[in-house]
Design an enzyme around this catalytic site. Structure first.
Site, short mmCIF file in Angstrom:
data_model
loop_
_atom_site.label_atom_id
_atom_site.label_comp_id
_atom_site.label_asym_id
_atom_site.label_seq_id
_atom_site.Cartn_x
_atom_site.Cartn_y
_atom_site.Cartn_z
N GLU A 1 0.83 -1.22 0.00
CA GLU A 1 0.00 0.00 0.00
C GLU A 1 0.86 1.26 0.00
O GLU A 1 1.83 1.36 0.75
CB GLU A 1 -0.90 -0.04 1.24
CG GLU A 1 -2.33 0.25 0.96
CD GLU A 1 -3.02 -0.74 0.02
OE1 GLU A 1 -3.08 -0.46 -1.19
OE2 GLU A 1 -3.51 -1.78 0.50
N SER B 1 -11.52 0.73 -5.89
CA SER B 1 -11.17 1.24 -7.23
C SER B 1 -12.35 1.36 -8.18
O SER B 1 -12.25 1.00 -9.35
CB SER B 1 -10.09 0.37 -7.86
OG SER B 1 -8.93 0.49 -7.14
N GLU C 1 -6.83 10.33 -14.52
CA GLU C 1 -7.13 10.62 -13.11
C GLU C 1 -6.17 11.68 -12.56
O GLU C 1 -6.57 12.59 -11.84
CB GLU C 1 -7.08 9.33 -12.28
CG GLU C 1 -7.57 9.55 -10.87
CD GLU C 1 -8.14 8.32 -10.19
OE1 GLU C 1 -8.47 7.34 -10.89
OE2 GLU C 1 -8.25 8.36 -8.96
N ASP D 1 -4.33 0.57 -9.64
CA ASP D 1 -5.74 0.23 -9.81
C ASP D 1 -6.09 0.04 -11.29
O ASP D 1 -6.78 -0.91 -11.67
CB ASP D 1 -6.63 1.33 -9.21
CG ASP D 1 -6.26 1.63 -7.77
OD1 ASP D 1 -5.55 0.80 -7.16
OD2 ASP D 1 -6.67 2.68 -7.25
C1 GLA Z 1 -5.29 4.24 -4.23
C2 GLA Z 1 -4.52 4.72 -5.45
C3 GLA Z 1 -3.43 3.71 -5.81
C4 GLA Z 1 -2.55 3.39 -4.61
C5 GLA Z 1 -3.40 3.04 -3.39
C6 GLA Z 1 -2.59 2.88 -2.15
O1 GLA Z 1 -5.98 3.07 -4.54
O2 GLA Z 1 -5.38 4.88 -6.55
O3 GLA Z 1 -2.67 4.21 -6.88
O4 GLA Z 1 -1.67 4.43 -4.34
O5 GLA Z 1 -4.40 4.01 -3.15
O6 GLA Z 1 -1.80 1.77 -2.22
#
Ligand code: GLA
Length: 382
Positions: free
Chosen positions: A33, A123, A157, A169
């Site tokens: 993460e 996501s 995005e 994502d």
């Molecule tokens: C969100 C972002 C990803 C990533 C996560 C954390 O989902 O869209 O790109 O940074 O947070 O791991």
């Protein structure tokens, strides 16, 4: 996934034309993460919740976007140069990025229907971007290799919506494989697939606390961790991202960092190590080790990265002694959203029920708990 026949009929009735239909899944991240934008490692899997996008041409050059979830239709004169801070920024951002790549985008009707829970860290944004991208590319009969398309959606995005997310994502929504997790190296976008054994279920527990990447905490954490990287780079000029840094670097130069930056960096550097180790454990079938790494990752996310919340910490703690649990942690961008629980399939339903009851009793909120499996990536559906 929602009923495709019904969706087709909705599009037909609204726009008087037969749509091509595409589906893009949401995702859960098993581990890794806030490492993607530091060019590190992540290990997500796509889930069996998806966004459907239906598209048909229109001859006045306009772009109509309808979302069944929002219950709203908006009509634009054509490709837009910038966003309006509304839900339409996601699809219109993708359209703008594709136009910027030199594609002539004809007028069209786009309808959208998603069962990916919104603002839950699963996501839904990436699923919407990817479904839109496939639909528009389908309309103009163009295509891209998966990793390139993921970058284009991420740019929509970053540049149009204004959320500073990484690549994870969009990448998993496009490149996922059924019944597999995907270890992604966010530096060069190379990846390795790791089968998720049949006897393991993905139990996703929604704390019902809203999550957002565009909000304040996500970019703050990102800045804090990047500040730590800058300190290390001032000593080691080859360093560009936390991916390039080690725990030894922190031992040497951590005292030059703001305390919060040091904590964020400790999370990110440790998380990269854990993520690679977790993939190895999964490939070897060492689920005990995988579960242990997930537990360490949650602790680090919560304590060093301060990316959790009371509710998510409770959801993880309440899962610990339930029969069948392999590993549990908060998944996604943080500050709310969902936990991922790897659970022995035969215990999954009972686990979900017991966890829901415990959480409702302790927190006073009835959570949504879904027993999921890893699904395939985005595709055209008939
Ligand atoms: C969100 C972002 C990803 C990533 C996560 C954390 O989902 O869209 O790109 O940074 O947070 O791991």
């Amino acid at each position: 996934m929602h009923d495709v026949k019904l969706f087709r009929e909705m599009h037909r009735q609204r726009f008087k034309a037969d749509p091509m239909i595409f589906a893009a899944p949401g995702r859960v991240n098993l581990i890794g993460e806030h490492t993607d934008y530091a060019e590190g490692f992540v290990m997500p899997a796509a889930i069996n919740f998806a966004t459907l996008a239906g598209i048909s041409p229109r001859n006045d050059g306009k772009i109509a976007v309808y979302s069944e979830n929002q219950g709203e239709e908006k009509v634009f004169d054509g490709v837009q140069a910038k966003g309006t801070k509304e839900w339409t920024d996601y699809p219109m951002g993708v359209v703008a990025i594709l136009a910027g790549e030199g594609h002539k985008i004809p007028g069209h009707n786009l309808s959208i229907w998603s069962d990916v829970p919104l603002a839950s860290g699963l996501s839904s944004s990436a699923a919407l971007e990817v479904a839109t991208a496939l639909a528009v590319l389908g309309l103009i009969d163009a295509s891209y290799p998966g990793p390139t398309l993921a970058r284009l959606c991420q740019r929509a995005e970053n540049e149009f919506v204004g959320a500073s997310c990484g690549i994870m994502d969009q990448f998993i929504s496009i490149n996922a494989k059924e019944n597999h997790a995907l270890l992604l190296d966010c530096r060069d976008l190379s990846y390795k697939l790791a089968p998720i054994p049949d006897h393991v279920a993905l139990v996703i527990a929604n704390t019902m606390v809203k999550h957002s990447v565009a909000g304040g905490d996500y970019p703050t954490r990102r800045r804090e961790s990047e500040a730590a990287c800058a300190v290390i780079a001032s000593h080691r000029p080859g360093v560009k991202f936390l991916r390039d840094c080690t725990l030894e670097d922190l031992a040497k130069w951590g005292h030059e960092m703001a305390p919060k930056s040091l904590m964020r960096a400790r999370h990110v550097i440790g998380e990269n190590l854990r993520t690679v180790a977790a993939c190895e454990a999964l490939l070897k079938g060492d689920l005990k080790k995988l579960g242990r790494l997930m537990a360490e990752a949650h602790l680090s996310y919560s304590k060093d990265f301060e990316g959790s919340c009371v509710e998510a910490d409770a959801m993880v703690a309440l899962a610990q002694d339930l029969p069948g649990l392999i590993g549990a942690r908060l998944t996604g961008g943080g500050f709310g959203g969902c936990t991922i629980n790897l659970v022995e399939q035969k215990e999954a339903e009972a686990f979900a029920e017991a966890l829901g009851a415990r959480y409702a009793e302790q927190i006073g909120i009835v959570p949504q708990i879904h027993v999921c499996h890893a699904s395939g990536g985005a595709r055209r559906v008939e």
